[in-house]
Design an enzyme around this catalytic site. Sequence first.
Site, PDB file in Angstrom:
ATOM      1  N   ARG A   1       0.832  -1.203   0.000  1.00 33.44           N
ATOM      2  CA  ARG A   1       0.000   0.000   0.000  1.00 33.44           C
ATOM      3  C   ARG A   1       0.868   1.256   0.000  1.00 33.44           C
ATOM      4  O   ARG A   1       1.053   1.898  -1.027  1.00 33.44           O
ATOM      5  CB  ARG A   1      -0.970  -0.036   1.217  1.00 33.44           C
ATOM      6  CG  ARG A   1      -2.103   0.968   1.146  1.00 33.44           C
ATOM      7  CD  ARG A   1      -1.738   2.358   1.553  1.00 33.44           C
ATOM      8  NE  ARG A   1      -1.179   2.452   2.896  1.00 33.44           N
ATOM      9  CZ  ARG A   1      -0.602   3.553   3.362  1.00 33.44           C
ATOM     10  NH1 ARG A   1      -0.515   4.640   2.623  1.00 33.44           N
ATOM     11  NH2 ARG A   1      -0.086   3.580   4.578  1.00 33.44           N
ATOM     12  N   ASP A   2       1.466   1.590   1.121  1.00 32.52           N
ATOM     13  CA  ASP A   2       2.296   2.808   1.197  1.00 32.52           C
ATOM     14  C   ASP A   2       3.462   2.695   0.211  1.00 32.52           C
ATOM     15  O   ASP A   2       3.803   3.652  -0.489  1.00 32.52           O
ATOM     16  CB  ASP A   2       2.808   2.969   2.637  1.00 32.52           C
ATOM     17  CG  ASP A   2       3.279   4.375   2.956  1.00 32.52           C
ATOM     18  OD1 ASP A   2       3.821   5.038   2.070  1.00 32.52           O
ATOM     19  OD2 ASP A   2       3.110   4.814   4.105  1.00 32.52           O
TER      20      ASP A   2
ATOM     21  N   CYS B   1       3.872   9.403   0.603  1.00 31.47           N
ATOM     22  CA  CYS B   1       2.514   9.839   0.328  1.00 31.47           C
ATOM     23  C   CYS B   1       2.566  10.837  -0.831  1.00 31.47           C
ATOM     24  O   CYS B   1       3.299  11.824  -0.768  1.00 31.47           O
ATOM     25  CB  CYS B   1       1.921  10.485   1.579  1.00 31.47           C
ATOM     26  SG  CYS B   1       0.291  11.160   1.269  1.00 31.47           S
TER      27      CYS B   1
ATOM     28  N   HIS C   1       8.660   7.352   8.125  1.00 34.47           N
ATOM     29  CA  HIS C   1       9.283   7.526   6.812  1.00 34.47           C
ATOM     30  C   HIS C   1      10.734   7.946   7.068  1.00 34.47           C
ATOM     31  O   HIS C   1      11.073   8.387   8.168  1.00 34.47           O
ATOM     32  CB  HIS C   1       8.488   8.536   5.980  1.00 34.47           C
ATOM     33  CG  HIS C   1       7.206   7.933   5.470  1.00 34.47           C
ATOM     34  ND1 HIS C   1       7.082   7.394   4.229  1.00 34.47           N
ATOM     35  CD2 HIS C   1       5.997   7.732   6.071  1.00 34.47           C
ATOM     36  CE1 HIS C   1       5.860   6.901   4.070  1.00 34.47           C
ATOM     37  NE2 HIS C   1       5.166   7.099   5.176  1.00 34.47           N
TER      38      HIS C   1
ATOM     39  N   HIS D   1       4.987   4.473  12.745  1.00 34.45           N
ATOM     40  CA  HIS D   1       5.101   4.456  11.276  1.00 34.45           C
ATOM     41  C   HIS D   1       6.075   5.564  10.875  1.00 34.45           C
ATOM     42  O   HIS D   1       5.723   6.745  10.936  1.00 34.45           O
ATOM     43  CB  HIS D   1       3.679   4.690  10.732  1.00 34.45           C
ATOM     44  CG  HIS D   1       3.544   4.790   9.248  1.00 34.45           C
ATOM     45  ND1 HIS D   1       2.755   3.910   8.522  1.00 34.45           N
ATOM     46  CD2 HIS D   1       4.016   5.670   8.324  1.00 34.45           C
ATOM     47  CE1 HIS D   1       2.759   4.246   7.242  1.00 34.45           C
ATOM     48  NE2 HIS D   1       3.515   5.315   7.098  1.00 34.45           N
TER      49      HIS D   1
ATOM     50  N   ASN E   1       9.163   4.407   3.489  1.00 38.42           N
ATOM     51  CA  ASN E   1       9.137   3.931   4.881  1.00 38.42           C
ATOM     52  C   ASN E   1      10.493   3.293   5.184  1.00 38.42           C
ATOM     53  O   ASN E   1      11.262   2.962   4.280  1.00 38.42           O
ATOM     54  CB  ASN E   1       8.070   2.842   5.052  1.00 38.42           C
ATOM     55  CG  ASN E   1       6.673   3.347   4.768  1.00 38.42           C
ATOM     56  OD1 ASN E   1       6.212   3.297   3.638  1.00 38.42           O
ATOM     57  ND2 ASN E   1       6.009   3.835   5.789  1.00 38.42           N
TER      58      ASN E   1
HETATM   59  P1  HMG Z   1     -12.896  14.353  -3.620  1.00 33.68           P
HETATM   60  O1  HMG Z   1     -12.577  14.615  -5.058  1.00 33.68           O
HETATM   61  O2  HMG Z   1     -13.006  15.492  -2.703  1.00 33.68           O
HETATM   62  O3  HMG Z   1     -14.173  13.481  -3.353  1.00 33.68           O
HETATM   63  O4  HMG Z   1     -11.771  13.347  -3.113  1.00 33.68           O
HETATM   64  P2  HMG Z   1     -15.400  12.985  -4.146  1.00 33.68           P
HETATM   65  O5  HMG Z   1     -16.317  12.450  -3.133  1.00 33.68           O
HETATM   66  O6  HMG Z   1     -15.875  14.044  -5.087  1.00 33.68           O
HETATM   67  O7  HMG Z   1     -14.853  11.757  -4.997  1.00 33.68           O
HETATM   68  C1  HMG Z   1     -14.099  11.881  -6.174  1.00 33.68           C
HETATM   69  C2  HMG Z   1     -14.214  10.581  -6.961  1.00 33.68           C
HETATM   70  O8  HMG Z   1     -13.598   9.521  -6.231  1.00 33.68           O
HETATM   71  C3  HMG Z   1     -15.669  10.128  -7.187  1.00 33.68           C
HETATM   72  O9  HMG Z   1     -15.658   9.398  -8.393  1.00 33.68           O
HETATM   73  C4  HMG Z   1     -15.901   9.181  -6.048  1.00 33.68           C
HETATM   74  O10 HMG Z   1     -16.896   8.224  -6.321  1.00 33.68           O
HETATM   75  C5  HMG Z   1     -14.553   8.516  -5.928  1.00 33.68           C
HETATM   76  P3  HMG Z   1     -16.254  10.054  -9.751  1.00 33.68           P
HETATM   77  O11 HMG Z   1     -17.690  10.368  -9.429  1.00 33.68           O
HETATM   78  O12 HMG Z   1     -15.422  11.298 -10.002  1.00 33.68           O
HETATM   79  O13 HMG Z   1     -16.049   8.986 -10.754  1.00 33.68           O
HETATM   80  N1  HMG Z   1     -14.272   8.032  -4.571  1.00 33.68           N
HETATM   81  C6  HMG Z   1     -13.764   6.822  -4.299  1.00 33.68           C
HETATM   82  N2  HMG Z   1     -13.430   5.779  -5.063  1.00 33.68           N
HETATM   83  C7  HMG Z   1     -12.953   4.684  -4.434  1.00 33.68           C
HETATM   84  N3  HMG Z   1     -12.796   4.605  -3.090  1.00 33.68           N
HETATM   85  C8  HMG Z   1     -13.127   5.638  -2.314  1.00 33.68           C
HETATM   86  C9  HMG Z   1     -13.640   6.805  -2.911  1.00 33.68           C
HETATM   87  N4  HMG Z   1     -14.047   7.982  -2.406  1.00 33.68           N
HETATM   88  C10 HMG Z   1     -14.436   8.731  -3.435  1.00 33.68           C
HETATM   89  N5  HMG Z   1     -12.951   5.559  -0.997  1.00 33.68           N
HETATM   90  C11 HMG Z   1     -11.014  11.590  -1.651  1.00 33.68           C
HETATM   91  C12 HMG Z   1     -11.792  12.894  -1.757  1.00 33.68           C
HETATM   92  C13 HMG Z   1     -10.879  11.242  -0.195  1.00 33.68           C
HETATM   93  C14 HMG Z   1     -11.755  10.516  -2.400  1.00 33.68           C
HETATM   94  C15 HMG Z   1      -9.611  11.826  -2.302  1.00 33.68           C
HETATM   95  O14 HMG Z   1      -9.056  12.937  -1.717  1.00 33.68           O
HETATM   96  C16 HMG Z   1      -8.705  10.641  -2.126  1.00 33.68           C
HETATM   97  O15 HMG Z   1      -8.904   9.588  -2.702  1.00 33.68           O
HETATM   98  N6  HMG Z   1      -7.638  10.799  -1.282  1.00 33.68           N
HETATM   99  C17 HMG Z   1      -6.769   9.690  -0.969  1.00 33.68           C
HETATM  100  C18 HMG Z   1      -5.404  10.182  -0.770  1.00 33.68           C
HETATM  101  C19 HMG Z   1      -4.473   9.022  -0.439  1.00 33.68           C
HETATM  102  O16 HMG Z   1      -4.715   7.869  -0.784  1.00 33.68           O
HETATM  103  N7  HMG Z   1      -3.346   9.344   0.230  1.00 33.68           N
HETATM  104  C20 HMG Z   1      -2.389   8.358   0.609  1.00 33.68           C
HETATM  105  C21 HMG Z   1      -2.817   7.508   1.756  1.00 33.68           C
HETATM  106  S1  HMG Z   1      -2.569   8.263   3.346  1.00 33.68           S
HETATM  107  C22 HMG Z   1      -0.909   8.050   3.673  1.00 33.68           C
HETATM  108  O17 HMG Z   1      -0.154   7.624   2.835  1.00 33.68           O
HETATM  109  C23 HMG Z   1      -0.405   8.343   5.047  1.00 33.68           C
HETATM  110  C24 HMG Z   1      -0.080   7.079   5.879  1.00 33.68           C
HETATM  111  O18 HMG Z   1       0.857   6.262   5.213  1.00 33.68           O
HETATM  112  C25 HMG Z   1       0.494   7.497   7.231  1.00 33.68           C
HETATM  113  C26 HMG Z   1       1.626   8.515   7.051  1.00 33.68           C
HETATM  114  O19 HMG Z   1       2.701   8.158   6.559  1.00 33.68           O
HETATM  115  O20 HMG Z   1       1.353   9.672   7.390  1.00 33.68           O
HETATM  116  C27 HMG Z   1      -1.335   6.256   6.140  1.00 33.68           C
HETATM  117 MG    MG Z   2       3.002   6.495   5.266  1.00 33.83          MG
END
Ligand code: HMG
Ligand code: MG
Length: 298
Positions: A16-17, A239, A208, A206, A248
């Site tokens: 994932r990450d 990210c 990085h 966690h 990581n």
């Molecule tokens: P948005 O554009 O504000 O929201 O994005 P929306 O509700 O308008 O959705 C946009 C489109 O995405 C729509 O599709 C939704 O249906 C779809 P369309 O109508 O355009 O075809 N959608 C989804 N599809 C699949 N699964 C879902 C989902 N939700 C909406 N859950 C949203 C808001 C949250 C969706 C967007 O900002 C997003 O996907 N962000 C994810 C960012 C991400 O993955 N970041 C990395 C993970 S976090 C991380 O790495 C940190 C961590 O490792 C810890 C650390 O190191 O800090 C965990």
């Molecule tokens: Mg991370």
Amino acid sequence: MYSLPKKVTIIEVGPRDGLQNEKNVVPTDVKLLFIEQLQKAGVEEMELSSFVSPKWVPQMSDAKEIVTNVKKVGRQFVLTPNKKGIDLALENGAKSVAVFVGVSDSFNKKNINKTTRESMNELKPLVEKLIEDGYFVRACISTAFYCPFEGAVDPEKVTELCKEFVSWGVQELSVADTIGMANPKESYALFHTLINEFPHTLITAHFHDTRKMGIANIFAALQAGVSRFDTSAGGLGGCPFAPGATGNVATEDVVNMLHKMDITTNIDIDELLNAVDIISPYVSRPIETGMYKLFKSK
Ligand code: HMG
Ligand code: MG
């Protein structure tokens, strides 16, 4: 003299990450082979993929195929920030869900397009229902030390957010140095507080590794009583919405350090390196494991 745990649990976040920030699209069957080999190496807990917008993170758009095709041994997490993702996770048979939120608003906005408070308000009823229905929920807390947009983060804000998640019943808090800027003194201080504040919740660190303090931060967290670490095979990761963040801490480096200190992980390092070999040709950054191979079985 500090005391160290006898056993540490590694939560492998490579699929994932590790891959979410990777420009090359990795074929789904390669991801599945990677995951299978990680399980064969003895990894008991893993983040398999994430249900997020495929427009925001195209690499994770095969989450459904991944989640439905892996062996559900141990805790196999799927990560998601919202209702749509939780629904998809459950529809596709996930038993363990990881939700995520950033402590700092600016990062949360860039990552999830919501303020921290908006994310928490959306997650509260969803997480409470998951807990009521018997799911395992891990709450991932980003920017727990530094935010790429706001700088240093107040540790009290981290504790407050953790307190909220704990009051909903989450079983695990995974607390992250998203951009790899924390130092071991800060790692010890925050994890010492969290371990004491939340004695009935699993506390995971966690890190990085942007400034190469990741393994030192892990050692500091171990001294504070943490025995669970998110790591990524090959040191992949980052990210896409946290500028400057790198991978990581590499699982092989952490497992090697722990084994050399007589701390068990149940992970076979040679089999783990075989997992790194599976993913290595498909990622854009070189992965250095040569020294481990030279000393293999010695
Ligand atoms: P948005 O554009 O504000 O929201 O994005 P929306 O509700 O308008 O959705 C946009 C489109 O995405 C729509 O599709 C939704 O249906 C779809 P369309 O109508 O355009 O075809 N959608 C989804 N599809 C699949 N699964 C879902 C989902 N939700 C909406 N859950 C949203 C808001 C949250 C969706 C967007 O900002 C997003 O996907 N962000 C994810 C960012 C991400 O993955 N970041 C990395 C993970 S976090 C991380 O790495 C940190 C961590 O490792 C810890 C650390 O190191 O800090 C965990
Ligand atoms: Mg991370």
